[in-house]
Design a protein around this motif. Sequence first.
Motif, short mmCIF file in Angstrom:
data_model
loop_
_atom_site.label_atom_id
_atom_site.label_comp_id
_atom_site.label_asym_id
_atom_site.label_seq_id
_atom_site.Cartn_x
_atom_site.Cartn_y
_atom_site.Cartn_z
N LYS A 3 5.96 -59.26 -40.65
CA LYS A 3 6.46 -58.07 -39.96
C LYS A 3 7.93 -58.27 -39.64
N GLN A 4 8.70 -57.20 -39.74
CA GLN A 4 10.15 -57.26 -39.62
C GLN A 4 10.61 -56.40 -38.47
N THR A 5 11.52 -56.92 -37.66
CA THR A 5 12.09 -56.09 -36.60
C THR A 5 13.17 -55.19 -37.18
N GLU A 169 9.31 -53.58 -34.08
CA GLU A 169 8.95 -53.83 -35.47
C GLU A 169 9.06 -52.55 -36.29
#
Length: 566
Positions: A3-5, A169
């Motif tokens: 997961k990417q912010t 996210e």
Amino acid sequence: MFKQTAGEKLIEQLIEWGVDHIYGMPGDSINSIIEPLRKAKDKIKFIQVRHEEAGALAAAAYAKLTGKLGVCTAIAGPGAIHLLNGLYDAKLDKAPVLAITGQVETDLMGTDYFQEVNLDRLFDDVAVYNQRIMSAEQLPAVVNQAIRTAYAKKGVAVLTIPDDIPRFEVGKEARITTNFTVKQELAPQKDDLNKAKVLIEQAERPVILAGNGVHGERETLLAFAEKIGAPVVLTLPGKGVIPDKHPYCLGGLGLIGTKPSYEAMQEADFLLMIGTSFPFTGFLPEHAKTIQIDIDPTQIGKRVPVDVGLAGDAGATLRWLTEQISRKEDREFLEKNQERMNKWWEKLEKQEADESEPIKPQRLVRALQQVASDDAVMSVDVGNVTVWMARHFHMTNQSFVISSWLATLGCGLPGAIAGKIAFPNRQVFAVCGDGGFGMMMADFVTAVKYDLAMVVVVMNNHKIAMIKFEQEVMGNAEFGTDLHNPDFAKYADACGGVGYRVERSEDLLPSLQKAVMQNKPCIVDVVIDVDEAPMPGKIQFSQAVGYTKHMVKELFQEGKLDLPPL
């Protein structure tokens, strides 16, 4: 599953767009962007400046020098406000720049919170794209649109990001868009081209005024000029389009220009303006047939009436015209102006050879010419230094960067920082007056910190000398122009660089030669003649009258009478 912010996504997108460095200062409302930037430091470098204005000016200069996106960042409130001057420089010189600013967290907006400023309104005039990001899902598409718009419209895009957004996210619902820009071929209409062809072939005394929009089209411009037998006059942003000592070049125009360019304009019966919307219209011919070529149709006829407007790419338009027009055999007007230019060079060479003391600024520029390589980057500040460099530095293949439309003091050092980052293997000079250097001198330590080998040449006369001259030409007594300067050479040493102080003519060239051999930032502090006025190539009657009034005031108020070196 990874997961990417939103902050990580922002940095990833910048890298995908080819951004390899950002100018700025960390701070509370952008720390959630600084952290992912730290994690990606092997792919994108953070250049910590000492003042956000220097960062924005450097981003603008980088864009002017390379055509690539310049990027700067700042916190909300004071940091964002500090960016404005550099962003206006980018706007007026049509340079693609992205500014990323922080903002207070979304739930605090509108509460007059600490450092909260209405950034949407603040940047509304300077930006071609100005957007506040309000969700992590919105961010990817908006980032792409901002950069695409900055490139397409050659201007400033601003992203304001509340401090909480980068920590969220990015979900699957985030919009995915294209992260590249496309170009188009812009050509004038055939009817307009044919009208232009007729006017060109009727011209007996043609002159070309070439601006920033002709950079990269040197051979195309010279082929056209040769075919119609026209001398070429350069605007300040157009300096370097063709070599200054090329037989077809008459140098600059206006108060910083040459006498031959002024005389050619006065006698011309035809003017071709290419890639410029020249502001000083009093120097243009009043009754000449005029054609203007510009990629932006809104610039055509903006300042002077034109007979034909050609909206299109300068190079493609010139190539079509060159192929279609007949060669002009009569070279009398061209040769007349070439003779004038030869005499002008002789006059300047005498000024440059003057080894009297205090050192003449013309002598300094000649010495600089002797040590500058053919591909050096010359970042020139604003003031009298602009006049001396525009007239006396003979461009060959060097890059010349300046704040041309905003003409903001202090642009020289940030421009050199950007120049060294853009071209690490090339010689880089910042040529500054003491007034301009004093504004941004704190960022000399930025050059030291990042090992950006460059030579900062300071023309030190303890004056805001151009304003002194302007006051005198207006007929006023000089006031408020004295400067109290430190020893800039000692300052260089204190910062961790190398400093040379030059007060004698015999030390000038040796000091510059030593400076260019150093592999670290240097300052060459040259004490120059304070009374050397940048007289126009052609003195107007109103200027002479104004100067006479000034001398009378000086005589009665100060009890002195100093004549300029006319």
